[in-house]
Scaffold this motif. Structure first.
Motif, mmCIF file in Angstrom:
data_model
loop_
_atom_site.group_PDB
_atom_site.id
_atom_site.type_symbol
_atom_site.label_atom_id
_atom_site.label_comp_id
_atom_site.label_asym_id
_atom_site.label_seq_id
_atom_site.Cartn_x
_atom_site.Cartn_y
_atom_site.Cartn_z
ATOM 1 N N LYS A 125 0.782 -1.059 -0.002
ATOM 2 C CA LYS A 125 0.020 -0.128 0.131
ATOM 3 C C LYS A 125 0.940 1.250 -0.076
ATOM 4 C CE LYS A 125 -4.239 1.904 2.225
ATOM 5 N NZ LYS A 125 -5.266 1.855 2.763
ATOM 6 N N LYS B 200 -0.327 15.978 -2.745
ATOM 7 C CA LYS B 200 -1.513 16.099 -3.261
ATOM 8 C C LYS B 200 -1.978 17.443 -3.298
ATOM 9 C CE LYS B 200 -6.273 14.420 -3.201
ATOM 10 N NZ LYS B 200 -7.403 13.849 -2.633
ATOM 11 N N ILE C 211 -4.353 15.538 -8.057
ATOM 12 C CA ILE C 211 -4.393 14.208 -8.483
ATOM 13 C C ILE C 211 -3.365 13.619 -9.524
ATOM 14 C CG2 ILE C 211 -6.428 14.619 -10.340
ATOM 15 C CD1 ILE C 211 -6.081 11.368 -7.924
ATOM 16 N N ILE D 123 -1.253 10.302 -9.033
ATOM 17 C CA ILE D 123 -1.025 9.140 -9.619
ATOM 18 C C ILE D 123 0.450 9.147 -10.268
ATOM 19 C CG2 ILE D 123 -1.548 8.402 -12.005
ATOM 20 C CD1 ILE D 123 -4.298 9.912 -11.654
ATOM 21 N N LYS E 298 2.177 7.485 -7.372
ATOM 22 C CA LYS E 298 1.980 6.024 -6.968
ATOM 23 C C LYS E 298 2.604 5.333 -8.135
ATOM 24 C CE LYS E 298 -1.726 6.514 -4.116
ATOM 25 N NZ LYS E 298 -3.271 6.556 -3.915
ATOM 26 N N ASN E 299 2.648 5.979 -9.592
ATOM 27 C CA ASN E 299 3.299 5.239 -10.482
ATOM 28 C C ASN E 299 4.517 4.788 -10.355
ATOM 29 O OD1 ASN E 299 2.956 4.090 -13.131
ATOM 30 N ND2 ASN E 299 1.932 5.786 -14.013
ATOM 31 N N ARG F 206 4.748 2.052 -7.412
ATOM 32 C CA ARG F 206 4.310 0.844 -7.520
ATOM 33 C C ARG F 206 4.870 0.137 -8.751
ATOM 34 N NH1 ARG F 206 -1.727 2.203 -5.884
ATOM 35 N NH2 ARG F 206 -1.375 1.729 -3.565
ATOM 36 N N LEU G 189 -7.494 7.292 -18.918
ATOM 37 C CA LEU G 189 -7.472 8.401 -18.004
ATOM 38 C C LEU G 189 -8.402 9.364 -18.764
ATOM 39 C CD1 LEU G 189 -3.915 8.403 -16.453
ATOM 40 C CD2 LEU G 189 -5.986 8.108 -15.283
ATOM 41 N N GLY H 56 -12.108 11.533 -17.886
ATOM 42 C CA GLY H 56 -12.605 12.759 -17.871
ATOM 43 C C GLY H 56 -11.295 13.610 -17.570
ATOM 44 N N MET H 57 -9.807 13.154 -17.764
ATOM 45 C CA MET H 57 -8.713 13.791 -17.442
ATOM 46 C C MET H 57 -8.534 14.856 -18.654
ATOM 47 S SD MET H 57 -5.185 12.385 -16.342
ATOM 48 C CE MET H 57 -4.586 12.647 -14.673
ATOM 49 N N THR H 58 -8.425 15.948 -18.505
ATOM 50 C CA THR H 58 -8.092 17.002 -19.607
ATOM 51 C C THR H 58 -6.771 16.979 -19.988
ATOM 52 O OG1 THR H 58 -7.438 18.911 -18.122
ATOM 53 C CG2 THR H 58 -9.577 18.641 -18.643
ATOM 54 N N LYS I 196 -4.661 19.171 -20.337
ATOM 55 C CA LYS I 196 -3.449 19.840 -19.469
ATOM 56 C C LYS I 196 -3.266 19.263 -18.181
ATOM 57 C CE LYS I 196 -3.644 24.499 -17.882
ATOM 58 N NZ LYS I 196 -4.898 25.489 -17.466
ATOM 59 N N GLU I 197 -4.213 18.409 -17.816
ATOM 60 C CA GLU I 197 -4.056 17.698 -16.506
ATOM 61 C C GLU I 197 -3.122 16.474 -16.819
ATOM 62 O OE1 GLU I 197 -8.155 18.449 -13.873
ATOM 63 O OE2 GLU I 197 -8.053 16.859 -15.771
#
Lengths: 856, 223
Positions: free
Chosen positions: A427, A435, A440, A444, A447-448, A451, A761, A765-767, A769-770
């Motif tokens: 975990k 954050k 977000i 991500i 975590k990428n 993990r 992703l 709904g990830m834009t 830009k995001e």
């Protein structure tokens, strides 16, 4: 063509981008290996040529061989060729000089010897028969009208004998009682002028050397024989046979019976003992290790990637019944196909690089180092073989590893493209800071990284290795250049004149010849063994001072190198050098040290440091005395007591003394004030407007003095510096290029493999830009990680290099700040560019098509 | 209340000889809380229709209104934001993010939208999906059915105006298929969730309120 081979070929053609990436890696690695090895061979050839140029193309010279011996040698199968030199005898001539009253005549047996033994012809040609003669330049300069090409010269040559009939050789200096006996008269035509050959005409020989062809020695029928071996590599065995005693690497190279041409052998067989060959070997080894590690890593990585990308293909093959063996073979075939294309290109590129480098070397270095020798681009088997072997082995093992991977996983796993990466189960709590700071996308990205470490490992390692190599090499260059660069650093004169002890009064004439005011004259005592300040109180020595005194006395015996004489008394004692300096220069020197001239003019300035290179080839520099400012140095000078007060203890030297080191140290005093000590000129340094002209003038008018044109040496040094930069930066560039290829391969493939994930992703709904923000963060995260590893390793590497090269000199550890900053900037810029390149492709793709693409 | 309105929608792929008309002048509308199944043979244009409704592709002609908004008047970024708030998509191959665990995958649209996760809602949802005990697992540790349930959770978490399911059972065995369909039905009832599902399995389609049949890019039957 079998279907699997066809498939391998198709795979290569279809995945053009990946194939080209792998190919570039192979070409660069092979080219680099080939260039380093090729350069090594060319350098070796240059050194061999230089040795031949300066010493002659032979391996051993045997003295005093009679006709029988020569016959035996001629029949020796180990010998390729022999040259015979006869010492014909000495002849009086009219232009008698004090210590060289004779002409010393030699003769070669064969005409070829002139070229094989590189007689340095200045003008004219070599003699063609026994009526022609080649004269030394020295003779020509004595009387240019009389001894010129085309003129005749009549010699009465015979043996030098003492009154009691003892035969004298070139080792015996001139003795007023000697005579020439059994002389023969012969007239020669002068056909050429040669440079003085110290082999024929060593210091101390009272005859000026001249050469003719085909004359025999009529007195003792003895010959000097120069031997060239057929197989120089087995020189130990051949020499042992020729000499009749065991010859090893450690045997003396010059004895009464023979003299070995060590400089030729050293470079020809590279087995002959020498610090330089060891250094060259270790340098080549380090370079090859770096190349092999980087390129193996790069090529291995390319194959891993291409297999990962084509896993599904292999899964298909497996599901239609291809055996593991067949799949393995297909992967390896692909690798070997790339090798067949890449290795020859690499070798060609490597040789082009060698060719260009030799041109650069020749134009940069010119005549400074190797007179008359041009560096050639030698195409030989060794570099090609090394490149091929290295290339094939690397490709084979890289593809074998990849092939094993491809054949290991079950068909269905391959088809579903699962198990690409083992994902870390644990975990991962992304710190809330991430954050807050990055949103977000940051979470991500974080975590990428956490993990699926393995996915990034190759990229991180590639980056870290490149950074590590760059920082280490940078430090290496820094110290190399510090060491080479200091030799002529901060020198504000361009001509230096020195002389043998006896001729030194003539140095004062130089000032008339050169006609300059900007000079410094250093004086030494005119008394020989008494001309030192003998320190009575040895407790004033540091421990280091005591050690080096012992060592110095042991090494020199009773011979005083400084004044070229034997000290009569060789008891343990410490002799400080008292050096006079002309008045103006003393003022300058005192000013430079921050002293007031008037208050120090009757005192001495003590130069306290001594530098030497110890048995481990490490330079050591420490202080000799415990004297401090205002102490009074007491001792005996020229058999009388002398006391001089110390104005300052320093390691800054006056002009001219920069490269002189004595375990006795130097006490600098004003020549004018201490005139009574009895001084004679020692070293003269001049800042001349036209150093070349001044050097030539001095040479011509007062040939006894030795003149060094410092400016020329500075130029030569700069050329070497430039050349080393070209080599080292060239090397770094190629290593970096291999690294970049590797990084490019890993990053692009990494992004391509994740296309579907990215599309998902976006679909939730990830834009854009995001999305870009997330990828950029990921880039930053792993660049930082790579930089931490790379910089840390680089610092360790640079510190080790410091320990190995420079720790014992007065250079402190140089923190490679510039290199670190360059690495950081380069890594970020590089990674961002590659990311952008791959991203622009991904962003152009239709979400839905990407999502559906990989589904069956 | 009309939640979705499709007006004269056409999509043409390629040009000249390669021209393929995937969708030809399709119009229909869906009421809030309706469960609609779209059926058709492969290549009939049903997936294209779904993607156009979901705003992941753009049409050649025509309009799509979701909750009264013409979605193709928005630019890419606006559309992405609209999608994460108003549309939930469920794919045949789940398309979960492999590095995120079950809980993280489900809450992803909320996180993207910078919204707080209501823990009570999440717990309820996990219970509904039967994934409470697997919330810390990664996708590759789950069975196909479980993965599909995660992707349903991801679609439901934002309470979107509309859920689009593209062959959600196409990759599953019949037991898992039944579970998924009853889950969709349950969310349709419990949350009054509008669902549009594509399938070629008539058995499954029959469980919907309404079936729209497509052939060669045209609606041929509606009941």
């Amino acid at each position: 063509m079998k279907v699997l081979n066809k498939l391998s070929l198709k795979n290569l053609l279809l995945n053009k981008k990946r194939s080209i990436g792998t190919l570039i890696g192979i070409v660069l690695s092979v080219a680099l290996v080939c260039a380093v090895a090729g350069m090594f061979i060319s350098l070796k050839d240059t050194l061999v040529q230089t040795a031949i140029q300066s010493q002659g193309n032979y391996h051993i010279e045997l003295y005093n061989q009679n006709d029988e011996d020569v016959k035996v040698l001629e029949n020796n199968r180990d010998i390729e060729e022999i040259e015979i030199l006869n010492d014909i005898g000495y002849s009086d001539f009219n232009e008698k000089t004090e210590d060289r009253p004779y002409i010393h005549l030699y003769s070669y047996k064969d005409e070829k010897s002139f070229t094989n033994l590189t007689v340095d012809l200045l003008d004219g040609r070599y003699p063609k028969n026994s009526n022609e003669i080649l004269i030394s330049e020295e003779l020509y300069l004595l009387n240019k009208d009389k001894y010129d090409i085309g003129k005749n010269i009549t010699l009465n040559y015979g043996e030098r004998k003492t009154l009691d009939g003892y035969v004298m050789t070139k080792e015996n200096p001139y003795n007023e009682d000697e005579v020439i006996s059994n002389s023969i008269e012969r007239t020669f035509t002068i056909v050429g002028i040669m440079d003085r050959d110290y082999e024929l005409d060593p210091n101390g020989d009272p005859g000026i050397g001249c050469l003719t062809l085909g004359l025999e020695n009529n007195f003792n029928k003895q010959h000097s024989v120069y031997i060239r071996l057929k197989h120089p590599t087995s020189y130990e065995k051949s020499f042992s046979e020729i000499l009749g005693t065991t010859f090893t690497k450690k045997s003396p190279i010059v004895t009464d019976e023979y003299s070995v041409n060590a400089s030729l052998l050293r470079w020809q067989v590279l087995k002959f003992d020498s610090g330089t060959t060891t250094m060259i070997y270790s340098l080549i080894t380090i370079l090859l290790v770096i190349i092999v590690v980087t390129s193996v890593f790069c090529i291995k990585n390319s194959f891993d990637i291409s297999v990962m990308e084509k896993k599904k293909n292999y899964g298909m093959l497996a599901s239609v019944g291809a055996t593991k063996k067949q799949i393995k073979k297909s992967v390896i075939t692909e690798g070997l196909m790339l090798g067949v294309i890449g290795i020859p290109i690499g070798i060609i590129v490597g040789y082009i690089a060698v060719f260009i480098l030799t041109i650069i070397v020749n134009s940069v270095i010119g005549d400074f180092i190797t007179r008359n020798v041009e560096m050639r681009c030698i195409i030989s088997l060794f570099p090609i073989l090394v490149s091929i072997i290295l290339g094939v082995v690397t490709i084979y093992f890289s593809s074998l590893r990849a092939a094993k991977k491809a054949s290991k996983v079950s068909p269905i796993d391959l088809i579903r493209n699962n198990d690409d990466v083992k994902i870390n189960k644990k975990k991962v709590k992304s710190p809330s800071v991430i954050k807050k700071l990055f949103g977000i996308g940051g979470v991500i990205a974080y975590k990428n990284l956490k993990r699926s470490k393995k996915k990034y490992r190759t990229t991180v390692i590639s980056l870290a290795v490149s950074v590590f190599v760059f920082i280490s090499m940078n430090t290496f260059m820094y110290y190399t250049f510090s060491v080479t660069g200091t030799y002529y650093k901060n020198i504000d004169y361009n001509v230096m004149v020195t002389s043998a002890f006896d001729d030194s009064p003539k140095m004062e004439d130089v000032l008339k010849v050169s006609g300059t005011d900007d000079y410094t004259m250093l004086y030494q005592s005119k008394w020989t063994s008494d001309g030192y300040l003998e320190i009575s109180d040895l407790s004033k020595l540091t421990d280091f001072g005591k050690d080096i005194m012992d060592e110095g006395l042991k090494e020199q015996g009773c011979f005083d190198e400084r004044k070229d004489t034997y000290n009569l008394d060789c008891n343990k004692k410490l002799q400080m050098n008292v050096i006079g300096i002309d008045e103006n220069s003393f003022k300058e020197y005192a000013k430079k040290l921050g002293l007031n001239y008037n208050s120090v003019k009757d005192k001495g300035i003590l130069i306290n440091n001594y530098r030497y290179i110890n048995a481990d080839n490490v330079q050591i520099e420490k202080g000799i005395y415990n004297y401090k400012k205002d102490d009074v140095i007491k001792g005996i000078y020229n058999k009388k007591p002398l006391e001089i007060e110390v104005a300052k203890v320093t390691d800054k030297r006056p002009r001219g003394l920069e490269r002189y080191w004595s375990y006795g140290g130097y006490l600098i005093v004003s020549e004018e004030v201490f005139h009574d000590l009895g001084f004679t000129p020692y070293i003269l340094t001049i800042q001349a407007d036209n150093p070349t002209q001044v050097s030539l003038d001095i040479n011509e008018k007062i040939p006894e003095l030795s003149v060094v044109n410092i400016e020329e040496n500075v130029q030569a040094e700069k050329s070497i510096y430039l050349l080393m930069s070209i080599f080292l930066y060239g090397f770094i560039t190629v290593i970096t290029l291999i690294g970049v290829t590797n990084i490019f391969n890993t990053i692009t493939s990494n992004l391509e493999l994740r296309q579907k994930e990215f599309a998902t992703l976006k679909s939730v709904g990830m834009t854009r830009k995001e999305f870009n923000w997330m990828i950029n963060l990921e880039t930053i995260f792993y660049s930082i990680k790579a930089l931490i590893y790379g910089v840390a390793l680089g610092l360790v590497g640079s510190y080790l290099i410091y320990l190995a090269t420079a720790s014992n000199m007065d250079y402190g550890y140089h923190f490679p700040l510039a290199a670190i900053i360059i690495s950081i900037l380069a890594v970020f810029i590089l990674v961002f560019i590659i990311m952008r390149y791959s991203m622009s492709k991904i962003n152009k793709q239709n979400i839905i098509e990407t999502i559906r693409k990989d589904n069956i | 209340m009309e939640i979705l309105k499709v007006q004269n929608l056409s999509k043409v792929y390629g040009k000249g000889e390669n021209k393929v008309i995937a969708l030809n002048d399709v119009s229909f509308s869906v009421e809030k809380g309706e469960f609609v199944a779209i059926v058709g043979a492969s290549g009939s244009g049903k997936s294209t229709l779904l993607h156009l409704i979901g705003g992941v592709d753009r049409p050649t002609r025509g309009k799509v209104f979701i909750d009264g908004k013409n979605i193709y008047e928005m630019n890419d970024d606006q559309l992405a934001i609209f999608r994460r708030r108003q549309v939930g998509i469920i794919y045949q191959f789940y398309n979960l993010i492999p590095i995120l665990n079950v809980e993280e995958n489900i809450t992803l649209p909320l996180e993207l939208d910078n919204r707080n996760v209501n823990q009570k809602d999440l717990k309820e949802l996990l219970e509904l999906l039967g994934l409470e005990r697997r919330k810390n697992h990664l996708p590759n540790e789950l069975s196909g059915g479980q993965q599909q349930r995660v992707s349903i959770g991801r679609a439901l978490i934002t309470h979107p105006a509309i859920i689009l399911a593209d062959e959600p059972t196409g990759n599953l065995d019949s037991k898992s298929s039944d579970e998924i369909v009853s889950l969709l039905k349950k969310s349709n009832k419990d949350y009054k969730q509008t669902i549009i599902m594509i399938t070629h399995n008539m058995e499954i389609a029959k469980q919907a309120d309404r079936i729209i049949k497509i052939e060669d890019g045209k609606i041929v039957q509606e009941d």
